[in-house]
Motif scaffolding. Structure first.
Motif, PDB file in Angstrom:
ATOM      1  N   ARG A 118       0.670  -1.124   0.081  1.00 56.63           N
ATOM      2  CA  ARG A 118      -0.132   0.042   0.308  1.00 56.63           C
ATOM      3  C   ARG A 118       0.593   1.197  -0.419  1.00 56.63           C
ATOM      4  O   ARG A 118       0.342   2.572  -0.506  1.00 56.63           O
ATOM      5  CB  ARG A 118      -0.416   0.272   1.324  1.00 56.63           C
ATOM      6  CG  ARG A 118      -2.300  -1.017   1.316  1.00 56.63           C
ATOM      7  CD  ARG A 118      -2.863  -0.329   0.409  1.00 56.63           C
ATOM      8  NE  ARG A 118      -4.373  -1.463  -0.203  1.00 56.63           N
ATOM      9  CZ  ARG A 118      -4.593  -2.939  -0.835  1.00 56.63           C
ATOM     10  NH1 ARG A 118      -2.969  -3.053  -1.013  1.00 56.63           N
ATOM     11  NH2 ARG A 118      -5.259  -4.026  -0.493  1.00 56.63           N
ATOM     12  N   THR A 120       2.676   2.809  -1.814  1.00 53.43           N
ATOM     13  CA  THR A 120       3.460   3.313  -2.857  1.00 53.43           C
ATOM     14  C   THR A 120       2.028   3.736  -3.466  1.00 53.43           C
ATOM     15  O   THR A 120       1.802   5.158  -4.147  1.00 53.43           O
ATOM     16  CB  THR A 120       3.360   2.046  -4.339  1.00 53.43           C
ATOM     17  OG1 THR A 120       2.565   0.862  -4.727  1.00 53.43           O
ATOM     18  CG2 THR A 120       5.074   2.025  -4.240  1.00 53.43           C
ATOM     19  N   TRP A 121       0.717   3.538  -3.164  1.00 49.81           N
ATOM     20  CA  TRP A 121      -0.256   3.699  -3.383  1.00 49.81           C
ATOM     21  C   TRP A 121      -0.844   5.320  -2.701  1.00 49.81           C
ATOM     22  O   TRP A 121      -1.342   6.249  -3.462  1.00 49.81           O
ATOM     23  CB  TRP A 121      -1.696   2.474  -3.361  1.00 49.81           C
ATOM     24  CG  TRP A 121      -3.126   3.630  -3.218  1.00 49.81           C
ATOM     25  CD1 TRP A 121      -3.509   3.607  -4.395  1.00 49.81           C
ATOM     26  CD2 TRP A 121      -4.369   3.697  -2.341  1.00 49.81           C
ATOM     27  NE1 TRP A 121      -5.121   4.370  -4.354  1.00 49.81           N
ATOM     28  CE2 TRP A 121      -5.073   3.690  -2.606  1.00 49.81           C
ATOM     29  CE3 TRP A 121      -4.285   3.303  -0.795  1.00 49.81           C
ATOM     30  CZ2 TRP A 121      -6.331   4.198  -1.764  1.00 49.81           C
ATOM     31  CZ3 TRP A 121      -4.979   3.566  -0.251  1.00 49.81           C
ATOM     32  CH2 TRP A 121      -5.995   4.434  -0.767  1.00 49.81           C
ATOM     33  N   THR A 125      -1.634   8.990  -4.175  1.00 52.66           N
ATOM     34  CA  THR A 125      -2.803   9.842  -3.482  1.00 52.66           C
ATOM     35  C   THR A 125      -2.556  10.889  -2.804  1.00 52.66           C
ATOM     36  O   THR A 125      -3.014  12.095  -3.249  1.00 52.66           O
ATOM     37  CB  THR A 125      -3.852   8.187  -2.951  1.00 52.66           C
ATOM     38  OG1 THR A 125      -3.624   7.369  -4.001  1.00 52.66           O
ATOM     39  CG2 THR A 125      -4.966   9.419  -2.406  1.00 52.66           C
ATOM     40  N   ASN A 393     -10.043   4.267  -9.101  1.00 56.84           N
ATOM     41  CA  ASN A 393     -10.358   3.623  -8.343  1.00 56.84           C
ATOM     42  C   ASN A 393     -11.016   2.823  -6.679  1.00 56.84           C
ATOM     43  O   ASN A 393     -12.304   3.001  -6.985  1.00 56.84           O
ATOM     44  CB  ASN A 393     -10.499   5.722  -6.183  1.00 56.84           C
ATOM     45  CG  ASN A 393      -9.691   6.343  -6.730  1.00 56.84           C
ATOM     46  OD1 ASN A 393      -8.376   6.196  -7.259  1.00 56.84           O
ATOM     47  ND2 ASN A 393      -9.409   7.841  -5.927  1.00 56.84           N
ATOM     48  N   SER A 397     -11.340   8.031  -1.934  1.00 59.13           N
ATOM     49  CA  SER A 397     -10.390   7.892  -1.025  1.00 59.13           C
ATOM     50  C   SER A 397      -9.484   9.810  -0.010  1.00 59.13           C
ATOM     51  O   SER A 397     -10.444  10.211  -0.800  1.00 59.13           O
ATOM     52  CB  SER A 397      -8.604   8.142  -2.226  1.00 59.13           C
ATOM     53  OG  SER A 397      -8.436   9.185  -3.184  1.00 59.13           O
ATOM     54  N   ARG A 462      -0.401   5.670  -8.717  1.00 59.03           N
ATOM     55  CA  ARG A 462      -2.108   5.631  -8.156  1.00 59.03           C
ATOM     56  C   ARG A 462      -2.697   3.701  -8.561  1.00 59.03           C
ATOM     57  O   ARG A 462      -4.200   4.085  -8.207  1.00 59.03           O
ATOM     58  CB  ARG A 462      -2.535   6.945  -8.440  1.00 59.03           C
ATOM     59  CG  ARG A 462      -1.686   8.038  -8.035  1.00 59.03           C
ATOM     60  CD  ARG A 462      -2.599   9.335  -8.797  1.00 59.03           C
ATOM     61  NE  ARG A 462      -4.420   9.222  -8.640  1.00 59.03           N
ATOM     62  CZ  ARG A 462      -4.884   9.543  -9.763  1.00 59.03           C
ATOM     63  NH1 ARG A 462      -3.766  10.511 -10.517  1.00 59.03           N
ATOM     64  NH2 ARG A 462      -6.464  10.006  -9.868  1.00 59.03           N
ATOM     65  N   ASP A 463      -1.888   3.465  -9.288  1.00 59.39           N
ATOM     66  CA  ASP A 463      -2.003   2.429 -10.114  1.00 59.39           C
ATOM     67  C   ASP A 463      -2.424   0.702  -8.279  1.00 59.39           C
ATOM     68  O   ASP A 463      -0.955   0.334  -7.858  1.00 59.39           O
ATOM     69  CB  ASP A 463      -1.944   1.308 -11.192  1.00 59.39           C
ATOM     70  CG  ASP A 463      -2.330   0.144 -11.419  1.00 59.39           C
ATOM     71  OD1 ASP A 463      -3.490   0.190 -11.350  1.00 59.39           O
ATOM     72  OD2 ASP A 463      -1.906  -0.073 -12.676  1.00 59.39           O
ATOM     73  N   LYS A 464      -3.558   0.743  -7.662  1.00 60.22           N
ATOM     74  CA  LYS A 464      -3.473  -0.510  -6.602  1.00 60.22           C
ATOM     75  C   LYS A 464      -2.508  -1.413  -7.035  1.00 60.22           C
ATOM     76  O   LYS A 464      -1.619  -1.248  -6.203  1.00 60.22           O
ATOM     77  CB  LYS A 464      -4.457   0.049  -5.685  1.00 60.22           C
ATOM     78  CG  LYS A 464      -4.379  -0.518  -4.405  1.00 60.22           C
ATOM     79  CD  LYS A 464      -5.496  -0.583  -3.501  1.00 60.22           C
ATOM     80  CE  LYS A 464      -6.189   0.470  -3.127  1.00 60.22           C
ATOM     81  NZ  LYS A 464      -7.029   0.099  -2.157  1.00 60.22           N
TER      82      LYS A 464
END
Length: 1058
Positions: A118, A120-121, A125, A393, A397, A462-464
């Motif tokens: 998580r 990086t996400w 975000t 998403n 968020s 943002r690409d989880k």
């Protein structure tokens, strides 16, 4: 040697036997506890020899210094019971140092699933700036908590038990149990979070083909993923629980393997970052306009391609044109208006992408991941976007959500303190290892945030789930030499963390259960023969399953954040309380702490709780509060010398000093009771209903002191005093009387009661009302001390300005479980006593026993009084007092003559009193004669033995008895004649007349009342009329069942003003 022993030594001839040789030093028994409870064998050997003979008496209860030091030297801080598998065979004492025992376990517990899945996400975000703020807040919270924890952990020996032990022993069983269970729930939910992370890595990045539920449409993919997580998560939980059940030692031995995976993964990330500076990896991301595309179902980021000299649509064209590759097919408007472009997902450290990642980009559920400053033409119709292969998403968020998701990545700081039983020097290792581990992980997180933002493009951050790079783990795309290093390392790391949670949580629950502070958890204190917590493991598995059924890592993380933050909050509170109280036992070896740092950490924990999720925070606090109240109400009584007790003492001292400054205002006056209880020969309470009445009057408010007096000296009656105190406390508990018990041993009862009335209480918390039972057997008793003590107590309360309540027939008063039906509480207001008679019925009616009773007030009118006006005035007075009561004025008109009955009753009373005095005199005279005869006989024998010649005695013993008997008969006849010729004292006749007439009126009006309250007349100033006073009261109360005689303390206790 004592003086008695020295005298005995002079009288006895045999010499003492030689002392036995001292036992060898290595023959002393090894103690498992430092508490000094000597056995008989200890006493026998503790003071052999002559050097310490002077201290023989003390050694029966206090040990020799050498014995004490030996016990402390052999003390082991390993918990008794709960032996692990590997502890079955005798191993050497634990020898783990700071690095292996604290630093590495903390490192392994802190670094984990959130970092790999998580972080990086979160950076993509929240942006670099806000991500750094999140990391700094959370790491500051754990660092401040670690400082507080280090102070507590170094304040003495820390047995194996970790944070629960520290909190419970610092803040008491209530806080300890509540926070211990919160920490247990946090650890259990952490297990479910790690298992969900394991399954997410397995199904998303390793073997996505293993999914049981496959979505046919794009909009069904989130639901399918959650169902897969539930099924696989449950299977994984079952497997891990079996591993923990079968062999904990295998989990512990694999811990180093899991730690190695974590370290290698982090090294791979840093190596990959360095490599991107000169050779970025090739992970292309396809954009349509400025929108990011999922490239799972196409390989070429092109709309059309040339195939055999013919232009055809690509797989991407088919996705946007209804599955057709024909160039004339009907396509999505946005697809037609915009071009596709391909960018590098990881442009590298020197690319300058950091400027795009500085600021946040929050959005709602379903928001498209778009690249800023990328040209795009907006379409009019966006209704079909949800069905197209865009990266979106999966959750809404916002900043506070990210705080809750990130915080579990900084937990795990208790790993070192949880292993305190295995450390060579816990007081040195725990502070150094924990603070170094937090500093290391803080550095890793801060650098990771900056490096991720500097190396990875914003759309990929943002690409989880890495949908834009063929479902590769985003952090894995950055690593070197291969993404699989991170994937496999994070998989094993999550597996190990889940196993550690399932190992630690049941043991924490078992420790709480074995402490006995939460009764309903007692079953979880048991386990297998070797101490394995089987039942606790089952409960932990059940709670863990709840988290798995939630199925979302992002939903479970804030839950466990709450419980960990609650635990850290109370660690800081414990340190702050102990520091501010300056308790003598607070002497931590760790010196770099301050109460301000602890308060800052506590405030930060509380803030993070409400920042993360205000409703989860409230739920966690309600759960902790309910556990606290349950332990307070039903839990076992534990005295651990906790800080809350010291805080209570300081608060009590401050309040007492403030109370001392001025007497309470009339509005604040309430009866602070001193209850004078009597015990029988078996030291059992004689009138327990006196305690019931106290409870009904007080309802737990104000001060209650239950006092008792034993006759004798404390040196001979100490055991009886303790027994009586225990019996009184048991009766107080049975009658739900909240207060204090005070048993006094005095040379006589009179002085004992006097001491209690004078000295009970402390400072401003002193009693103002004395409650006692009417001495119902005073007439039958041959000893006048019973009623004399009663009257002297009445005089003493009057002199000390205390109110007095005397309950007649107290054993017939209702218990606390009874509920009186419709009836009345009758108040007979003869003289003004400060308002006690008005206040007491009001207080009684607040209790469930008397709630249905109505209050009636009777007042007595004399010849010159206007009865009608008196009634109106009294009704107005009650109206201003806000009291609801019926009012009646009773006229007592004196007749011209006193009745013959009254005259005769007075005469009988005085005759009885005179007769008792004669009997007392004759008894004293007989005792004096016996002593005189004994003395004369002794003198006669001495004279006969010394005389040379016999002497003729004219007085013999028989003549003496005859003369004495004749004189006594003459005196008795005179006394009897005087008795029958007596005339009653006119003052007594008037008092008797008042008692008879008032009794007639009271019986006539109030015989059926549930309770009668009546002014208590004061005792006579002349002590010669004390017995007549008892007779007057007896006549006044005749024919009434429950009576409470009330005597005011000389001050107003009720007011009409607000």
């Amino acid at each position: 040697m004592t003086s008695m022993g020295y005298l005995a030594f002079l009288k006895e001839s045999p010499p003492p036997p030689p002392p036995p040789p001292p036992p060898p030093r290595d023959g002393l028994r090894k103690e498992s506890s430092p508490f000094i409870n000597n056995t008989d064998n200890d006493k026998a050997i503790s003071y052999d020899g002559k050097n310490m003979a002077l201290f023989e008496e003390e050694m029966d209860s206090n040990p020799m210094v050498s014995s004490l030091l030996n016990k402390l030297a052999n003390y082991t801080n390993l918990t008794q019971g709960a032996q692990e598998h590997e502890e079955a065979d005798e191993e050497e004492s634990p020898q783990m140092g700071t690095f292996m025992g604290v630093y590495l376990p903390c490192l392994q517990n802190i670094l984990g699933v959130i970092l790999f899945l998580r972080l990086t996400w979160i950076v993509g975000t929240a942006g670099i700036v806000e991500s750094l703020a999140i990391v700094v807040m959370c790491c500051s919270c754990t660092m401040l908590t670690a400082i507080s924890m280090s102070a507590i952990a170094t304040n003495g020996v820390v047995p194996a038990g970790g944070s629960y032990y520290m909190i419970s022993r610092s803040l008491g069983p209530e806080f300890g149990g509540a926070v211990g269970l919160c920490f247990y729930l946090g650890t259990t939910f952490a297990g479910s979070m790690y298992i969900l992370g394991t399954i997410e890595i397995l199904l998303t990045y390793i073997v996505p083909q293993a999914a049981i539920f496959v979505a046919e449409k794009k909009e069904d993919e989130p639901a399918a993923l959650l169902n897969n997580m539930r099924v696989y998560g449950t299977c994984c939980l079952t497997l891990m629980s079996l591993v923990v059940f079968v062999g904990v030692k295998y989990v512990n031995k694999l811990a180093l393997v899991f730690l190695a995976c974590v370290v290698l993964s982090i090294l791979a990330i840093y190596a990959g970052v360095i490599k991107t500076a000169f050779d970025p990896p090739d992970f292309p991301v396809c954009l349509l306009g400025n929108r990011t595309l999922q490239n799972l179902n196409f390989d070429k980021c092109l709309k059309t391609e040339e195939v055999g000299n013919q232009t055809v649509g690509t797989a991407l064209w088919a996705l946007f044109c209804g599955g057709s590759r024909a160039l004339n097919a009907s396509c999505n408007e946005y697809f037609v208006l915009n071009n596709v472009t391909m960018i590098q997902g990881i442009p590298g450290l020197t690319s300058g992408v950091i400027s795009d990642n500085m600021w946040s980009d929050y959005g709602p559920l379903g928001m498209l991941v778009e690249k800023p400053r990328q040209p795009a033409v907006l379409a009019a119709d966006t209704s079909q976007d949800v069905y197209l292969p865009y990266v979106v998403n999966d959750i809404a968020s916002f900043f506070t959500l990210l705080v809750g998701i990130y915080f579990p990545s900084v937990t795990g700081i208790m790993a070192g303190s949880n292993r305190s039983g295995d450390l060579r020097d816990a007081q040195k290792s725990i502070p150094i290892g924990t603070i170094l581990a937090i500093a290391t992980t803080t550095f890793i997180y801060l650098t990771s945030v900056v490096l991720f933002g500097a190396c990875i493009d914003t759309v990929l951050l943002r690409d989880k789930f890495g949908d834009s790079v063929k479902r590769n783990l985003v952090i894995g795309t950055l690593s070197w030499p291969s993404p699989w290093v991170i994937v496999i390392g994070s998989f094993f790391s999550c597996c190990g963390a889940g196993l550690q949670s399932l190992t630690g949580a049941p043991r924490l629950l078992q420790a709480i259960a074995r402490d006995g502070i939460v009764p309903f958890l007692a079953v979880f204190g048991h386990g297998k023969a070797n101490g394995e917590p089987t039942w606790a493991l089952l409960l932990s598995g059940g709670i863990c399953e709840i988290g798995i059924l939630i199925a979302s890592l992002d939903a479970v993380a804030p839950i466990l954040s709450m419980f960990f933050l609650m635990c850290y909050l109370f660690v800081n509170l414990a340190c702050a309380v102990q520091t501010l109280l300056r308790t003598p036992n607070w002497r931590p070896r760790f010196k770099y702490y301050h109460w301000a740092l602890s308060f800052l950490g506590m405030s930060l924990c509380l803030s993070l709780m409400f920042i993360s999720s205000w409703y989860y925070a409230i739920v966690a606090m309600v759960i902790a509060g309910l556990i606290y109240k349950y332990i307070e109400y039903r839990g076992a009584e534990k005295e651990w010398g906790d800080g809350i007790r010291g805080l209570s003492l300081n608060a009590a001292r401050y309040a007492l000093i403030r109370l001392e400054e001025a007497p309470p205002h009339t509005k604040n006056w309430r009866p602070q009771m001193l209850v004078l209880l009597n015990v029988d020969t078996d030291l059992a309470v004689k009138h327990p209903r006196l305690l019931s009445l106290t409870t009904q009057l007080k309802a737990g408010k104000g001060l209650t002191i239950v006092g008792n007096v034993l006759e004798g000296t404390y040196l001979t009656k100490d055991s009886e005093a303790k027994t009586a105190e225990q019996n009184i406390k048991s009766s107080m508990a049975a009658e739900r009387t909240k207060g204090f018990c005070h048993v006094v041993v005095s040379s006589n009862l009179r002085d004992g009661f006097s001491h209690l009335i004078q000295s009970a209480g402390l400072g401003g918390m002193k009693h103002n009302t004395v409650l006692m039972a009417w001495p119902g057997t005073w007439k039958q008793s041959n000893d006048p001390a019973s009623w004399k003590n009663f009257i002297e107590t009445v005089r003493e309360t009057t002199a000390t300005h205390h109110a007095l309540l005397v309950a007649k027939n107290v054993d017939s008063f209702p218990g606390n479980l009874e509920r009186l039906g419709e009836g009345t509480i009758d108040v007979w207001w003869v003289v003004h006593d400060g308002g006690m008679l008005m206040l007491l019925p009001f207080l009684l009616r607040q209790h469930k026993v008397w709630r249905k009773c109505k209050m009636r007030i009777f007042t007595v009118a004399q010849m010159d009084d206007n009865s009608i006006q008196m009634k109106k005035d009294l009704q107005m007075f009650l109206y201003h007092l806000r009291l609801d009561a019926e009012v009646e004025v009773v006229e007592m008109v004196s007749g011209p003559d006193i009745s013959a009955f009254t005259y005769e009753k007075t005469l009988v009373m005085e005759q009885r009193s005179q007769m008792l005095k004669q009997m007392q005199l004759s008894r004293n005279e007989r005792e004096r004669e016996a002593q005189l005869i004994h003395d004369r006989n002794t003198a006669s024998h001495a004279a006969l033995s010394d005389a040379a010649a016999g002497v003729h005695m004219t007085w013999t013993k028989e003549k003496l008895f005859t003369e004495r008997h004749r004189g006594r008969e003459a005196n008795a006849n005179v006394a009897v004649r005087d008795l029958f010729n007596m005339k009653p004292n006119q003052s007594n006749v008037r008092r008797m007349h008042t008692a008879v007439k008032l009794n007639e009126v009271v019986v006539n009006k109030s015989q059926g009342a549930h309770l009668v309250l009546l002014n208590m007349p004061g005792p006579p100033r002349n002590r010669g009329g004390d017995e007549n006073y008892m007779e007057f009261l007896e006549v006044l109360l005749e024919g009434l069942n429950r009576v409470l005689l009330v005597r005011g303390g000389g001050r107003e206790v009720i007011t009409i003003y607000s």
